[in-house]
Scaffold this motif. Sequence first.
Motif, PDB file in Angstrom:
ATOM      1  N   ASN A  16       0.802  -1.224   0.000  1.00 58.11           N
ATOM      2  CA  ASN A  16       0.000   0.000   0.000  1.00 58.11           C
ATOM      3  C   ASN A  16       0.832   1.270   0.000  1.00 58.11           C
ATOM      4  OD1 ASN A  16      -2.615  -1.383   2.091  1.00 58.11           O
ATOM      5  ND2 ASN A  16      -2.414  -1.411  -0.105  1.00 58.11           N
ATOM      6  N   GLN A  17       2.157   1.149   0.041  1.00 60.98           N
ATOM      7  CA  GLN A  17       3.032   2.321   0.044  1.00 60.98           C
ATOM      8  C   GLN A  17       3.043   3.035  -1.302  1.00 60.98           C
ATOM      9  OE1 GLN A  17       3.689   3.052   3.531  1.00 60.98           O
ATOM     10  NE2 GLN A  17       5.339   3.973   2.428  1.00 60.98           N
ATOM     11  N   SER A  18       2.586   2.379  -2.334  1.00 59.44           N
ATOM     12  CA  SER A  18       2.571   3.031  -3.647  1.00 59.44           C
ATOM     13  C   SER A  18       1.311   2.645  -4.399  1.00 59.44           C
ATOM     14  CB  SER A  18       3.808   2.647  -4.459  1.00 59.44           C
ATOM     15  OG  SER A  18       3.811   1.272  -4.727  1.00 59.44           O
ATOM     16  N   CYS A  19       0.944   3.517  -5.299  1.00 57.93           N
ATOM     17  CA  CYS A  19      -0.205   3.297  -6.169  1.00 57.93           C
ATOM     18  C   CYS A  19       0.273   3.640  -7.574  1.00 57.93           C
ATOM     19  CB  CYS A  19      -1.377   4.172  -5.725  1.00 57.93           C
ATOM     20  SG  CYS A  19      -2.849   3.924  -6.714  1.00 57.93           S
ATOM     21  N   GLY A  20       0.614   2.609  -8.321  1.00 58.04           N
ATOM     22  CA  GLY A  20       1.247   2.863  -9.611  1.00 58.04           C
ATOM     23  C   GLY A  20       2.641   3.411  -9.375  1.00 58.04           C
ATOM     24  N   ASP A  21       2.920   4.579  -9.932  1.00 56.20           N
ATOM     25  CA  ASP A  21       4.226   5.189  -9.699  1.00 56.20           C
ATOM     26  C   ASP A  21       4.145   6.363  -8.724  1.00 56.20           C
ATOM     27  OD1 ASP A  21       2.754   5.792 -11.984  1.00 56.20           O
ATOM     28  OD2 ASP A  21       4.364   6.886 -12.928  1.00 56.20           O
ATOM     29  N   VAL A  22       3.061   6.423  -7.953  1.00 55.42           N
ATOM     30  CA  VAL A  22       2.885   7.475  -6.962  1.00 55.42           C
ATOM     31  C   VAL A  22       3.087   6.875  -5.569  1.00 55.42           C
ATOM     32  CG1 VAL A  22       1.246   9.111  -5.960  1.00 55.42           C
ATOM     33  CG2 VAL A  22       1.234   8.681  -8.420  1.00 55.42           C
ATOM     34  N   LEU A  25       1.496   8.643   1.111  1.00 54.09           N
ATOM     35  CA  LEU A  25       2.042   9.135   2.365  1.00 54.09           C
ATOM     36  C   LEU A  25       1.968   8.056   3.440  1.00 54.09           C
ATOM     37  CD1 LEU A  25       0.482  12.711   2.474  1.00 54.09           C
ATOM     38  CD2 LEU A  25       2.841  12.100   1.946  1.00 54.09           C
ATOM     39  N   PHE A  26       3.025   7.929   4.208  1.00 54.82           N
ATOM     40  CA  PHE A  26       3.108   6.912   5.258  1.00 54.82           C
ATOM     41  C   PHE A  26       1.943   7.041   6.236  1.00 54.82           C
ATOM     42  CE2 PHE A  26       4.727   5.186   9.271  1.00 54.82           C
ATOM     43  CZ  PHE A  26       5.157   3.948   8.851  1.00 54.82           C
ATOM     44  N   ASP A  27       1.588   8.281   6.590  1.00 54.25           N
ATOM     45  CA  ASP A  27       0.485   8.519   7.532  1.00 54.25           C
ATOM     46  C   ASP A  27      -0.819   7.901   7.029  1.00 54.25           C
ATOM     47  OD1 ASP A  27       2.506  10.092   8.467  1.00 54.25           O
ATOM     48  OD2 ASP A  27       1.320  11.929   8.613  1.00 54.25           O
ATOM     49  N   ARG A  28      -1.069   8.015   5.727  1.00 53.31           N
ATOM     50  CA  ARG A  28      -2.311   7.466   5.163  1.00 53.31           C
ATOM     51  C   ARG A  28      -2.314   5.951   5.182  1.00 53.31           C
ATOM     52  NH1 ARG A  28      -4.095  11.632   0.402  1.00 53.31           N
ATOM     53  NH2 ARG A  28      -4.061  13.433   1.776  1.00 53.31           N
ATOM     54  N   VAL A  29      -1.141   5.368   4.952  1.00 53.65           N
ATOM     55  CA  VAL A  29      -1.050   3.907   5.001  1.00 53.65           C
ATOM     56  C   VAL A  29      -1.289   3.438   6.433  1.00 53.65           C
ATOM     57  CG1 VAL A  29       0.405   1.894   4.549  1.00 53.65           C
ATOM     58  CG2 VAL A  29       0.510   3.866   3.020  1.00 53.65           C
ATOM     59  N   VAL A  30      -0.710   4.148   7.399  1.00 50.41           N
ATOM     60  CA  VAL A  30      -0.923   3.787   8.804  1.00 50.41           C
ATOM     61  C   VAL A  30      -2.410   3.883   9.149  1.00 50.41           C
ATOM     62  CG1 VAL A  30      -0.492   4.492  11.193  1.00 50.41           C
ATOM     63  CG2 VAL A  30       1.401   4.391   9.562  1.00 50.41           C
ATOM     64  N   LEU A  31      -3.067   4.946   8.738  1.00 49.52           N
ATOM     65  CA  LEU A  31      -4.496   5.089   9.027  1.00 49.52           C
ATOM     66  C   LEU A  31      -5.310   3.967   8.400  1.00 49.52           C
ATOM     67  CD1 LEU A  31      -5.040   8.945   8.723  1.00 49.52           C
ATOM     68  CD2 LEU A  31      -5.157   7.540  10.786  1.00 49.52           C
ATOM     69  N   ILE A  37      -3.256  -2.746  13.258  1.00 46.21           N
ATOM     70  CA  ILE A  37      -2.201  -2.342  14.185  1.00 46.21           C
ATOM     71  C   ILE A  37      -2.722  -2.410  15.617  1.00 46.21           C
ATOM     72  CG2 ILE A  37      -0.788  -0.384  14.942  1.00 46.21           C
ATOM     73  CD1 ILE A  37      -0.621   0.429  11.940  1.00 46.21           C
ATOM     74  N   GLU A  38      -3.925  -1.890  15.845  1.00 50.23           N
ATOM     75  CA  GLU A  38      -4.523  -1.931  17.177  1.00 50.23           C
ATOM     76  C   GLU A  38      -4.746  -3.365  17.640  1.00 50.23           C
ATOM     77  OE1 GLU A  38      -7.943   0.548  16.492  1.00 50.23           O
ATOM     78  OE2 GLU A  38      -6.902   2.318  17.270  1.00 50.23           O
ATOM     79  N   ALA A  39      -5.127  -4.237  16.724  1.00 50.00           N
ATOM     80  CA  ALA A  39      -5.336  -5.643  17.079  1.00 50.00           C
ATOM     81  C   ALA A  39      -4.022  -6.299  17.498  1.00 50.00           C
ATOM     82  CB  ALA A  39      -5.963  -6.404  15.912  1.00 50.00           C
ATOM     83  N   PHE A  40      -2.945  -6.007  16.784  1.00 54.30           N
ATOM     84  CA  PHE A  40      -1.636  -6.550  17.163  1.00 54.30           C
ATOM     85  C   PHE A  40      -1.203  -6.019  18.525  1.00 54.30           C
ATOM     86  CE2 PHE A  40      -0.743  -7.178  12.454  1.00 54.30           C
ATOM     87  CZ  PHE A  40      -0.776  -8.566  12.523  1.00 54.30           C
ATOM     88  N   LEU A  41      -1.421  -4.738  18.763  1.00 56.21           N
ATOM     89  CA  LEU A  41      -1.058  -4.153  20.050  1.00 56.21           C
ATOM     90  C   LEU A  41      -1.882  -4.764  21.183  1.00 56.21           C
ATOM     91  CD1 LEU A  41      -0.668  -0.397  19.038  1.00 56.21           C
ATOM     92  CD2 LEU A  41       1.151  -2.063  19.440  1.00 56.21           C
TER      93      LEU A  41
END
Length: 59
Positions: A16-22, A25-31, A37-41
Amino acid sequence: MVRAELDGWAGDFAANQSCGDVTVLFDRVVLRHLPRIEAFLARGLIFTVLAHAITRAGV
């Protein structure tokens, strides 16, 4: 079991870090992955473990 699940999630996170050649943002992937992430925590994993997993996945 947790390691396989964590590595699978980390692979999805890295994909999910990229979409095509774009670069997404890391923040959006985290969201996007915040519920997992909450389940793992909640299961007792710490952020360092998550960070190592996504690093292994290529982020």
